[in-house]
Design an enzyme around this catalytic site. Structure first.
Site, PDB file in Angstrom:
ATOM      1  N   PHE A  14       0.863  -1.188   0.000  1.00 20.61           N
ATOM      2  CA  PHE A  14       0.000   0.000   0.000  1.00 20.61           C
ATOM      3  C   PHE A  14       0.898   1.235   0.000  1.00 20.61           C
ATOM      4  O   PHE A  14       1.907   1.264   0.707  1.00 20.61           O
ATOM      5  CB  PHE A  14      -0.918  -0.021   1.230  1.00 20.61           C
ATOM      6  CG  PHE A  14      -2.182   0.767   1.045  1.00 20.61           C
ATOM      7  CD1 PHE A  14      -3.250   0.229   0.352  1.00 20.61           C
ATOM      8  CD2 PHE A  14      -2.290   2.045   1.561  1.00 20.61           C
ATOM      9  CE1 PHE A  14      -4.424   0.949   0.174  1.00 20.61           C
ATOM     10  CE2 PHE A  14      -3.461   2.770   1.393  1.00 20.61           C
ATOM     11  CZ  PHE A  14      -4.524   2.232   0.696  1.00 20.61           C
ATOM     12  N   THR A  46       0.255  -2.080   6.033  1.00 20.52           N
ATOM     13  CA  THR A  46       0.915  -2.024   7.338  1.00 20.52           C
ATOM     14  C   THR A  46       0.230  -2.924   8.356  1.00 20.52           C
ATOM     15  O   THR A  46       0.893  -3.630   9.114  1.00 20.52           O
ATOM     16  CB  THR A  46       0.916  -0.566   7.854  1.00 20.52           C
ATOM     17  OG1 THR A  46       1.569   0.248   6.870  1.00 20.52           O
ATOM     18  CG2 THR A  46       1.634  -0.441   9.174  1.00 20.52           C
ATOM     19  N   TYR A  47      -1.081  -2.927   8.353  1.00 28.07           N
ATOM     20  CA  TYR A  47      -1.857  -3.720   9.308  1.00 28.07           C
ATOM     21  C   TYR A  47      -1.592  -5.215   9.146  1.00 28.07           C
ATOM     22  O   TYR A  47      -1.742  -5.987  10.089  1.00 28.07           O
ATOM     23  CB  TYR A  47      -3.349  -3.407   9.106  1.00 28.07           C
ATOM     24  CG  TYR A  47      -4.253  -3.974  10.151  1.00 28.07           C
ATOM     25  CD1 TYR A  47      -4.420  -3.321  11.375  1.00 28.07           C
ATOM     26  CD2 TYR A  47      -4.960  -5.147   9.932  1.00 28.07           C
ATOM     27  CE1 TYR A  47      -5.264  -3.824  12.347  1.00 28.07           C
ATOM     28  CE2 TYR A  47      -5.807  -5.663  10.904  1.00 28.07           C
ATOM     29  CZ  TYR A  47      -5.956  -5.006  12.104  1.00 28.07           C
ATOM     30  OH  TYR A  47      -6.796  -5.513  13.058  1.00 28.07           O
ATOM     31  N   ASP A  48      -1.148  -5.605   7.955  1.00 30.58           N
ATOM     32  CA  ASP A  48      -0.911  -7.017   7.636  1.00 30.58           C
ATOM     33  C   ASP A  48       0.486  -7.498   8.001  1.00 30.58           C
ATOM     34  O   ASP A  48       0.798  -8.675   7.848  1.00 30.58           O
ATOM     35  CB  ASP A  48      -1.146  -7.243   6.138  1.00 30.58           C
ATOM     36  CG  ASP A  48      -2.468  -6.676   5.684  1.00 30.58           C
ATOM     37  OD1 ASP A  48      -3.497  -7.030   6.295  1.00 30.58           O
ATOM     38  OD2 ASP A  48      -2.478  -5.856   4.746  1.00 30.58           O
ATOM     39  N   ALA A  70       4.327   3.056   4.734  1.00 30.07           N
ATOM     40  CA  ALA A  70       3.882   4.441   4.838  1.00 30.07           C
ATOM     41  C   ALA A  70       2.375   4.447   5.040  1.00 30.07           C
ATOM     42  O   ALA A  70       1.629   3.921   4.221  1.00 30.07           O
ATOM     43  CB  ALA A  70       4.248   5.224   3.584  1.00 30.07           C
ATOM     44  N   GLU A  75      -9.114  11.216   5.412  1.00 32.99           N
ATOM     45  CA  GLU A  75     -10.110  12.119   5.984  1.00 32.99           C
ATOM     46  C   GLU A  75     -10.604  11.651   7.344  1.00 32.99           C
ATOM     47  O   GLU A  75     -11.308  12.386   8.031  1.00 32.99           O
ATOM     48  CB  GLU A  75     -11.286  12.263   5.013  1.00 32.99           C
ATOM     49  CG  GLU A  75     -10.888  12.963   3.725  1.00 32.99           C
ATOM     50  CD  GLU A  75     -12.050  13.131   2.773  1.00 32.99           C
ATOM     51  OE1 GLU A  75     -13.221  13.033   3.211  1.00 32.99           O
ATOM     52  OE2 GLU A  75     -11.790  13.362   1.581  1.00 32.99           O
ATOM     53  N   HIS A  78      -8.377   6.643  10.509  1.00 27.74           N
ATOM     54  CA  HIS A  78      -8.006   5.272  10.174  1.00 27.74           C
ATOM     55  C   HIS A  78      -6.485   5.094  10.199  1.00 27.74           C
ATOM     56  O   HIS A  78      -5.979   4.061  10.656  1.00 27.74           O
ATOM     57  CB  HIS A  78      -8.566   4.903   8.805  1.00 27.74           C
ATOM     58  CG  HIS A  78      -8.242   3.510   8.368  1.00 27.74           C
ATOM     59  ND1 HIS A  78      -8.829   2.400   8.945  1.00 27.74           N
ATOM     60  CD2 HIS A  78      -7.389   3.041   7.424  1.00 27.74           C
ATOM     61  CE1 HIS A  78      -8.346   1.315   8.368  1.00 27.74           C
ATOM     62  NE2 HIS A  78      -7.475   1.679   7.442  1.00 27.74           N
ATOM     63  N   MET A 103      11.415  -0.537  13.309  1.00 29.99           N
ATOM     64  CA  MET A 103      10.149  -0.008  12.806  1.00 29.99           C
ATOM     65  C   MET A 103      10.381   1.197  11.912  1.00 29.99           C
ATOM     66  O   MET A 103      10.766   2.261  12.380  1.00 29.99           O
ATOM     67  CB  MET A 103       9.219   0.368  13.953  1.00 29.99           C
ATOM     68  CG  MET A 103       7.813   0.618  13.446  1.00 29.99           C
ATOM     69  SD  MET A 103       6.690   1.210  14.699  1.00 29.99           S
ATOM     70  CE  MET A 103       7.197   2.901  14.799  1.00 29.99           C
TER      71      MET A 103
END
Length: 153
Positions: A14, A46-48, A70, A75, A78, A103
């Site tokens: 992403f 990133t969440y993965d 990144a 808006e 999240h 990190m």
């Protein structure tokens, strides 16, 4: 661990215009530091990252992991949820496996231009932290206090 730190890099796809640059700098900096990049694993976002980082940390041919991504501000908040949760879990995995996870997550709160400006620095810092910690952790494991201060550097 041998003299050479065996480093895995986990990179989010992403915002790949940013993370592709980060990956190139991470590989380049690992070589500069004398680390061997054993795996480069791409994840959707990133969440993965934690599930792949967890698997890599279980491997004998990985001494440390650099996580690079990144998280661009949108808006809603999240980006905060994603970055905070991923960072927390990556730290937990590092402690659980007793192997460093550097990190290099840009964000939350960064726009695309800020992310591009920070890409090289965050990638280098993640790799450097992972490699230095792996080396120092090995030194600490092999050291013993004998009445004089032991410096691990």
């Amino acid at each position: 661990m041998a003299d050479r730190v065996r480093l895995a890099i986990v990179v989010a796809e992403f915002n790949y215009d940013v993370t592709y640059l980060m990956l190139q700098k991470a590989i380049e900096h690992a070589k500069f530091l004398g680390a061997e990049v054993t795996y480069v694993a791409k994840v959707p976002g990133t969440y993965d990252m934690p599930i792949i980082v967890d698997e890599l940390l279980r491997r004998d041919d990985v001494d440390a992991v650099a996580a690079i991504s990144a998280v661009i501000q949108g808006e809603t908040k999240h980006d905060e949820v994603v970055a905070h949760q991923a960072a927390r879990k990556l730290m937990d995995l590092s402690v659980e496996h007793k192997k460093p996870v550097g990190m290099g997550i840009i964000g939350p709160g960064a726009n695309r231009m800020q992310a591009l400006e920070r890409a090289e620095e965050y990638a280098r810092r993640a790799v450097e932290a992972a490699v230095k910690l792996a080396r120092r952790f090995e030194l600490l494991r092999g050291s013993k206090y004998t009445g004089t201060t032991v410096f691990i550097e």
